[in-house]
Each structure stands twice: as C-alpha cells, then as structure tokens.
Design an enzyme around this catalytic site. Structure first.
Site, PDB file in Angstrom:
ATOM      1  N   VAL A  90      -4.522 -14.729  -6.794  1.00  0.00           N
ATOM      2  CA  VAL A  90      -3.705 -14.625  -8.007  1.00  0.00           C
ATOM      3  C   VAL A  90      -3.241 -16.023  -8.373  1.00  0.00           C
ATOM      4  O   VAL A  90      -2.614 -16.713  -7.573  1.00  0.00           O
ATOM      5  CB  VAL A  90      -2.490 -13.701  -7.768  1.00  0.00           C
ATOM      6  CG1 VAL A  90      -1.602 -13.670  -9.013  1.00  0.00           C
ATOM      7  CG2 VAL A  90      -2.954 -12.302  -7.403  1.00  0.00           C
TER       8      VAL A  90
ATOM      9  N   LEU B  75       0.826  -1.211   0.000  1.00  0.00           N
ATOM     10  CA  LEU B  75       0.000   0.000   0.000  1.00  0.00           C
ATOM     11  C   LEU B  75       0.860   1.261   0.000  1.00  0.00           C
ATOM     12  O   LEU B  75       0.500   2.271  -0.622  1.00  0.00           O
ATOM     13  CB  LEU B  75      -0.944  -0.008   1.203  1.00  0.00           C
ATOM     14  CG  LEU B  75      -1.975  -1.154   1.192  1.00  0.00           C
ATOM     15  CD1 LEU B  75      -2.800  -1.148   2.472  1.00  0.00           C
ATOM     16  CD2 LEU B  75      -2.886  -1.061  -0.025  1.00  0.00           C
TER      17      LEU B  75
ATOM     18  N   GLU C 265      -5.739  -8.624  -3.074  1.00  0.00           N
ATOM     19  CA  GLU C 265      -5.531  -9.176  -1.725  1.00  0.00           C
ATOM     20  C   GLU C 265      -6.366 -10.451  -1.564  1.00  0.00           C
ATOM     21  O   GLU C 265      -7.569 -10.454  -1.833  1.00  0.00           O
ATOM     22  CB  GLU C 265      -5.925  -8.144  -0.668  1.00  0.00           C
ATOM     23  CG  GLU C 265      -6.001  -8.667   0.761  1.00  0.00           C
ATOM     24  CD  GLU C 265      -4.704  -9.285   1.259  1.00  0.00           C
ATOM     25  OE1 GLU C 265      -3.648  -8.636   1.141  1.00  0.00           O
ATOM     26  OE2 GLU C 265      -4.753 -10.438   1.750  1.00  0.00           O
TER      27      GLU C 265
ATOM     28  N   HIS D   6      -2.918  23.007  22.538  1.00  0.00           N
ATOM     29  CA  HIS D   6      -3.979  23.358  21.592  1.00  0.00           C
ATOM     30  C   HIS D   6      -3.476  24.438  20.633  1.00  0.00           C
ATOM     31  O   HIS D   6      -2.842  25.395  21.090  1.00  0.00           O
ATOM     32  CB  HIS D   6      -5.199  23.883  22.357  1.00  0.00           C
ATOM     33  CG  HIS D   6      -6.281  24.411  21.464  1.00  0.00           C
ATOM     34  ND1 HIS D   6      -7.137  23.575  20.787  1.00  0.00           N
ATOM     35  CD2 HIS D   6      -6.622  25.689  21.114  1.00  0.00           C
ATOM     36  CE1 HIS D   6      -7.981  24.303  20.072  1.00  0.00           C
ATOM     37  NE2 HIS D   6      -7.692  25.593  20.245  1.00  0.00           N
TER      38      HIS D   6
END
Length: 464
Positions: A236, A185, A202, A443
């Site tokens: 595959v 990925l 996959e 913050h």
C-alpha cells in the site's frame, strides 16, 4: 526516608496488569493499579479481544440465519433483518459486564484502583495527576497500541483502526483491510458476514505470515470461498480521503504498476507497538530496545524494583501470555518461583473456521534442522464435524522424529480455538504423539480429530 506507600504498584489494568495486581494482593501485599482509561481491562476488554468476539459471535448468527444455512436442520426462517444498533449494544453490554467484574475483583482483593496516567518521577515513585505514589515494586503492564504505516493517519470515520471498526454505524459497502493478520481477518469476517465486500491487502507472500504455511494456505482458500478478496505480496503506497470514502493506492511488493481501489472504509491493521509513551521511563534509568522493555526470565528489569510484562516485553502480543506473565511476576515479587513456558503459548484466529496454533511450525523445525514427523487428520473424517455439516479444515501434529515428543500442533476447524488447549496441556507435560493417541477421547467430539492426527504420526489413523 519514609516507607513506600505500596508493596506493588501496577501500571496498566489489561489482562496482564489486573491479574498481576490481584495475585500480588492474594499474597498479602499492599497493591495499587493505575489505569488511564475510565474503565479497567485495558485494550483487550475494552477495544480488543472481548468486543471483537461479541461481534464475531453475533455476526455468525446473522450470517447463518440470513444465508438459509439452517434450513437443512429444519430451521426455516422468513425475512431476516440486521439490527446493527442491537448487535453493537450487546457488544457494549458484554464489555461493561466484564470490566465491571474487574472492579469487583479489585474491591474483593483490596487492590486500590488509581485513575489517571502514570509518569515515573524516579525508580521508586510515579505521579498520577497531583498524587505521588511510592512503592517497593512497580510492574509496567501498559500493553500496546495500534502501529501505523508512515503517511497513513486514521481519521476515525473512514480511515479507521480496529478500535473504530468495532463501532461502525452502518455496514460498509466495501471494506479494505490493510494487513492480513489476526485482527484484520477477524474484523473483516465480522463486516463480511454483515454484508460488506471485503478486500485484504497484505505485503507478505501470504496472510498470517508467521503461521504454519500449510495451514495459512488452507486458511486463505477458505476465506476466498467465503468471498474475501485477498491481495498478497502487495504494497500500500497511499490512503487518502476521497469524498465520503477513501482511495487506496497499491502496487506489487516486488515493484510494478500501481492501481487505486475505492473503499467506503479502510481498516489500518498492520500490527501493534509497545505502549510506553508518557511513562517518562527514562527517569527510572531503564532504556528501551526498539520500544520494548527487556526483562529477565523472572520479568525483572535491570533496575531493581521495576518489572515488566505483556506487550511491552518481547514475545507475541497476546492477552493470555500477558496474563500468565502477570501471575508469574507477582509470584516472583512475593518470593515464590513464577515461570512462563514461552515455547507453549497458543494463538487463535477467531474466524470461521477458527485457526489455532501452538509450538513450532514445520518451517521453524526445518530452519532449526530438527528431524520431525507429521500426522494430519481432516475434519471430513470426524464424526461430530460431519453430523454438524461443518467439515472444513484439519489437525496437524508435529512430533520429534527421535523421541516422538510433540513439538507443534496446528488446527483449522470450527472448534480449533477450544481444541488447542488440549494440545498445549500435552506439550506442557512433555507428551509424545503416542500419549495423545492412547488417551481416550469422548465420542463423538471434535477433539477426536487431534487423537487421530496423533495416530497418523505413525501412519495408523482409523477413520481415513
């Protein structure tokens, strides 16, 4: 019998090996490190974590500039061109700087770098070329190598592994990635950003199958929005060269009609396997368990003086796990108490957004029968993410229902890889979700989303 030449000989100079060698030397031990590559750093620094991150970083810049995404911030660009050789050159420069850095650290700490391939003669000596090295202790840190499916052999040009995918000389029109894990990925993201059409195949029901299902599902949706074609539950059955490209034959994992996909480049990325080839490890008396070396908690093997760390031992194949094991192993050899908490090993997918995880998933807690509470907070409610106009994702905190102790944290978001460190520290110190919720966070920052997710464990987040 003559005294051994070294106190410690480390075989392999990846993140586990070189760190172990330096730490052992810091303890005053005489240390050598054997490396078969012409550069130190192992897979991670040479053909793994480091070069892939350099490409992810550069390709993200290109995608932002080329897509016009910066215009809303007042940055208007003209024609944007990709200079692929420059991008690859910058990647190579980063690799050289970091690998040279290890050579410097070896010199500084008086670790001898022995170039060549190690082969055990017995449990007290190894041969490297014509040289015989003897030692009181050996640390096997030889890492892992690409695992291949039967009948799918890379040719290095069209059918490639992650190593060659770092150096493609042009952007493929269609890249087919076999394997929806971290590496596939990330490399798919690089080449998609640079203009390739990317299809991921996959076998499992979802990408990154070991990840928390809710996070993995959200991750797949994000990638599809970015243009990835993701084919899960798909097997595959063949990959063959077809002229200048390749033909990939697939069929449903549960069985059914097959189809063939044409690709310019096929990336074989189904995982990795421990690398113990050529070590003549049987000469030490050690036996392997499904290719891995079994070790005790102190990383010793059943053969006195032989230790092992990193990808050659059980556990996730992650550079930082190997590094911590290297430190702990060297400490143990020096007579100290080295320890690694394998329940708190973070993992990160460096896509955009990033995905980071530490501790248990919801599925693991359910399987173990552990009662737990969940707190979630979306980045759409985080002020920093909103000002950056990048609000994809959320933080998810899992806490023990009875004790409130944090059991797992899972994040999908722009800064997930950095934020997960806070979660790991909290878990290492046995923090409760209330501890995180009561900790003052600066913050505006992304980590405020972790604080809010911790507050959400008791149903009291503020900003949603």
């Amino acid at each position: 019998m003559a005294d051994p030449e070294f106190d410690v000989v480390v075989i392999g100079s990846g993140p586990g090996g070189y760190v172990a060698a330096i730490r052992a030397a810091q303890h005053g031990l005489k240390v050598a490190c054997i490396e078969k590559r012409d550069r130190l750093g192992g897979t991670c620094l040479n053909v793994g974590c480091i070069p892939s991150k350099a490409l992810l970083h550069g390709s993200e810049y290109y995608a932002e500039a080329q897509s016009g995404a910066l215009a809303k911030f007042g940055v208007k660009l003209g024609s944007v061109e990709l200079d692929l050789p420059a991008l690859l050159g910058e990647k190579d420069k980063a690799v050289k700087e970091l690998t040279d850095g290890i050579a410097y650290l070896f010199k500084k700490n008086k670790v001898e770098w022995v170039a060549g391939e190690a082969s055990f003669v017995d449990a007290k000596s190894v041969k490297v070329g014509d040289r015989l090295l003897t030692a009181k202790n050996f640390i096997i840190a030889t890492g892992s190598e690409v695992a291949l499916l039967p009948g799918m052999v890379p040719d290095g040009e069209v059918i490639v592994t992650s190593t060659e995918a770092l150096d493609l000389d042009k952007v493929p029109e269609h890249l087919v990635v076999i394997g929806g894990g971290y590496i596939g990925l990330e490399m798919g993201s690089v080449w998609r950003r640079l203009g390739a059409r990317v299809t991921v195949i996959e076998y499992a029901e979802r990408i990154v199958p070991a990840m928390d299902v809710e996070v993995a599902t959200a991750f797949a949706k994000v990638l599809k929005k970015q243009g990835f074609e993701i084919r899960t539950a798909t097997k595959v059955t063949g990959v063959v060269r077809d002229g200048a490209g390749a033909a990939v034959t697939i069929e449903p994992a549960a069985g059914g009609a097959s189809e063939t996909i044409a690709a310019d480049i096929v990336l074989l990325s189904v995982g990795r396997r421990p690398n113990t080839d050529g070590l003549n490890i049987e000469a030490t008396g050690l036996t392997l368990d499904r290719g891995r070396i079994i070790v005790a908690k102190d990383f010793s093997t059943p053969v006195p003086g032989i230790w092992a760390i990193g990808d050659v031992v059980p556990g996730p194949m992650l550079a930082h796990k190997a590094e911590d094991e290297g430190l702990a192993c060297a400490d143990n050899i020096a007579g100290l108490t080295g320890y690694v908490n394998h329940d708190v090993i973070p993992a990160v997918v460096y896509t955009h957004p990033e995905v980071a995880t530490v501790g248990k998933t919801e599925e693991e807690l359910k399987a173990a029968g552990t009662a737990y509470k969940v707190g979630k907070f979306p980045f759409a409610g985080n002020s920093r993410a909103k000002t950056n106009r990048d609000t994809e994702g959320f933080v998810k905190v899992l806490a023990d229902a009875a004790t409130d102790r944090v059991l797992g944290v899972h994040i999908i978001g722009a800064m997930a890889g950095t934020m997960i460190a806070e979660a790991a520290i909290a878990m290492e110190f046995g923090a409760s979700s209330e501890d995180i919720a009561l900790t003052c966070h600066a913050h505006p920052t992304h980590p405020e989303a972790l604080k809010e997710a911790a507050m959400a464990v008791t149903g009291k987040p503020i900003h949603i």
